[in-house]
Design an enzyme around this catalytic site. Sequence first.
Site, PDB file in Angstrom:
ATOM      1  N   HIS A   1     -12.991  15.372 -70.882  1.00 38.15           N
ATOM      2  CA  HIS A   1     -12.796  13.936 -70.708  1.00 38.15           C
ATOM      3  C   HIS A   1     -13.479  13.196 -71.853  1.00 38.15           C
ATOM      4  CE1 HIS A   1     -11.641  12.563 -66.363  1.00 38.15           C
ATOM      5  NE2 HIS A   1     -10.751  12.148 -67.241  1.00 38.15           N
TER       6      HIS A   1
ATOM      7  N   ASP B   1     -15.275  10.536 -72.217  1.00 39.33           N
ATOM      8  CA  ASP B   1     -16.657  10.060 -72.140  1.00 39.33           C
ATOM      9  C   ASP B   1     -17.678  11.175 -72.298  1.00 39.33           C
ATOM     10  OD1 ASP B   1     -15.550  10.752 -69.577  1.00 39.33           O
ATOM     11  OD2 ASP B   1     -17.319   9.922 -68.588  1.00 39.33           O
ATOM     12  N   HIS B   2     -17.253  12.425 -72.125  1.00 41.87           N
ATOM     13  CA  HIS B   2     -18.166  13.563 -72.251  1.00 41.87           C
ATOM     14  C   HIS B   2     -18.142  14.193 -73.643  1.00 41.87           C
ATOM     15  CE1 HIS B   2     -19.327  14.090 -67.916  1.00 41.87           C
ATOM     16  NE2 HIS B   2     -18.319  13.233 -67.824  1.00 41.87           N
TER      17      HIS B   2
ATOM     18  N   HIS C   1     -12.460  19.129 -60.683  1.00 46.77           N
ATOM     19  CA  HIS C   1     -12.321  17.749 -61.171  1.00 46.77           C
ATOM     20  C   HIS C   1     -10.836  17.440 -61.397  1.00 46.77           C
ATOM     21  CE1 HIS C   1     -13.737  14.041 -62.859  1.00 46.77           C
ATOM     22  NE2 HIS C   1     -13.564  14.350 -64.128  1.00 46.77           N
TER      23      HIS C   1
ATOM     24  N   ASP D   1     -18.711  16.667 -63.857  1.00 50.18           N
ATOM     25  CA  ASP D   1     -17.916  15.887 -62.904  1.00 50.18           C
ATOM     26  C   ASP D   1     -17.165  16.831 -61.983  1.00 50.18           C
ATOM     27  OD1 ASP D   1     -18.770  13.683 -64.273  1.00 50.18           O
ATOM     28  OD2 ASP D   1     -16.830  13.187 -65.150  1.00 50.18           O
TER      29      ASP D   1
ATOM     30  N   HIS E   1     -25.128  10.031 -64.535  1.00 51.34           N
ATOM     31  CA  HIS E   1     -23.737   9.581 -64.760  1.00 51.34           C
ATOM     32  C   HIS E   1     -23.308   8.668 -63.616  1.00 51.34           C
ATOM     33  CE1 HIS E   1     -19.772   9.443 -66.292  1.00 51.34           C
ATOM     34  NE2 HIS E   1     -19.328  10.656 -65.980  1.00 51.34           N
TER      35      HIS E   1
END
Length: 286
Positions: free
Chosen positions: A63, A65-66, A153, A176, A240
Amino acid sequence: MIEVTLLGTGSPVPDARRAGPSTLVRAGDQTFLVDCGRGVQQRMAAAGTSASALTALLLTHLHSDHIADLGDLLITRWITTFGPDPHPLSIIGPPGTAEVVEATFKAFGHDIGYRIAHHDDLNAPPQVRVHEHTDGEVWNHGGVTIRVAPTDHRPVTPTIGFRVEFADASVVLAGDTVPCPSLDGLAQGAGALVHTVIRRDLVEQAPMQRIRDICDYHSSVEEAADTAERAGVGILILTHYVPAPQPGQEDEWRALAASRFDRQIELGDDLHRVLVHPGMGVRPAG
């Protein structure tokens, strides 16, 4: 012991107080960066380390944001490592990681070319070794072992969690995920569990469906605490946060976790540090 530092505790929404998701794990003389959210290198500097000091980069999933600062991290490590024979950075992640790394180098292709043309001691692009895994042992060096297991996820797949062990201390980093048996197994008896969390009660009130959608593939605070309880971990470390706790709200978040998990609970701002000592995990009831 193992030292855990929450470098970035934020979410995909930019936050002036929180960098993107990333966690630093120090075990013996080895330093691991878990995920690579925005602003990670500023937080690494504040924590007293740098890209050139990393032993390996561990990615739970792909993802944005990671992995937002992946390119910056790789280029910075390359140009700030001055030894004559720099050691390639090991990058461990789920299938798809090699493709992302290759695309990142392509995106920075002009920059890499400029630097090689300008500096006589840079004669090759950044060196990395990418290892893709979904289960089993992925690292065993200098007394540190790392295992991975699948997490849930979906529709993001595959995703993985990491278990770092050193001198009878252990830390699991979930990434996540919603609760799942494979994460329970990975976390069994660990000294600490680092778990991403949302406040479902708050997110479900958002007026935009796109925001409410995150509820179906993230763990709530209570669900993360349930996972920690089932696995019998010693410390639950929350990170997070969605939405981010405002100053003074930390006790409210802690109380939600404490309603399901009666051992040590840690949460805080970026650079919050937790020491995990040998034998901190407990055997789960039953």
